[in-house]
Design an enzyme around this catalytic site. Structure first.
Site, mmCIF file in Angstrom:
data_model
loop_
_atom_site.group_PDB
_atom_site.id
_atom_site.type_symbol
_atom_site.label_atom_id
_atom_site.label_comp_id
_atom_site.label_asym_id
_atom_site.label_seq_id
_atom_site.Cartn_x
_atom_site.Cartn_y
_atom_site.Cartn_z
ATOM 1 N N HIS A 134 0.830 -1.210 0.000
ATOM 2 C CA HIS A 134 0.000 0.000 0.000
ATOM 3 C C HIS A 134 0.869 1.265 0.000
ATOM 4 C CE1 HIS A 134 -3.218 -2.875 0.567
ATOM 5 N NE2 HIS A 134 -2.517 -3.391 1.560
ATOM 6 N N GLU A 151 1.736 -11.664 6.064
ATOM 7 C CA GLU A 151 0.646 -10.937 6.739
ATOM 8 C C GLU A 151 0.937 -10.957 8.233
ATOM 9 O OE1 GLU A 151 -1.802 -9.240 5.551
ATOM 10 O OE2 GLU A 151 -2.420 -10.017 3.591
#
Length: 227
Positions: free
Chosen positions: A10, A143
């Site tokens: 991101h 993650e």
């Protein structure tokens, strides 16, 4: 020279997951920059590139294209999870076998991150993510906790813990790629009458300095330190 491409997920207008006052894009960047720092400071012959080093928007195509053009040996995408769960998981491309070179690299990174962080082990997974599919080198996506889980978010809001996450990744990279630690330099400090007058790595320079002060000093002390 291993070439490692680190991709903090991101950035810029793409915040990623949001929860407990935290933004995924900020967490992933911190972890990625720390991974880069550790690799550059502690290991010999490692070349690292990052998809971004600040809060900016970088498209998925640009990320993978940059890694492919550079000829990276390994692509590591750093992310933070959401959805109410807890713990750590990682992904490789869903068309790869469990005994593929990429899977073996992922397995080592997985083990080291779980060991370092104490996160609940959510398992090793596969997906058709762009960064796993469009890269021409082994690629792993991690993650690291759940931003919308209060327990995980408290950890993700602690920079000391984020450094631990980075250390887990680096420990995995060291094992998976056979990275070599930099040798520490041993220096000999020459202290004359309580004042340090030099610090030398070579024995000949130490002796030369001692000879210079010999006969004129009340006390000469040699002290070894690692730099």
């Amino acid at each position: 020279m291993p070439k490692i491409f680190i991709d903090p997920g991101h950035g810029g207008s793409d915040t990623g997951a949001i929860g407990n006052g935290l933004l995924e894009k900020d967490i992933t960047l911190f972890i990625a920059l720390e991974i880069n720092r550790l690799l550059q400071n502690e290991y010999e012959g490692v070349s690292v590139q990052l998809s971004r080093t600040k809060d900016e928007t970088v498209s998925l195509d640009e990320r993978t294209s940059r890694a492919n053009r550079w000829g990276a040996d390994l692509y590591v995408a750093i992310h933070v999870n959401a959805g109410g769960g807890t713990g750590y998981e990682d992904y490789i491309y869903n068309r790869l076998d469990d005994d593929s070179p990429t899977a073996r690299i992922r397995d080592v990174i997985h083990e080291e991150v779980v060991k370092a962080t104490g996160f609940r082990d959510r398992g090793k997974k596969k997906a058709n993510f762009h960064v796993l599919r469009e890269t021409t080198m082994p690629a792993v996506l991690t993650e690291n906790g759940f931003i919308d889980r209060e327990e995980d978010a408290r950890k993700l809001n602690d920079t000391r813990f984020l450094r631990t996450v980075a250390r887990g990744h680096v420990n995995g990279l060291e094992r998976a790629l056979g990275l070599q630690k930099k040798r520490k330099t041993t220096l000999t400090r020459v202290i004359v009458d309580g004042t340090q007058v030099g610090a030398f790595a070579e024995r000949e320079n130490v002796l030369r300095q001692v000879e210079h002060y010999l006969g004129r000093a009340r006390q000469i002390v040699l002290e070894q330190v690692e730099e």
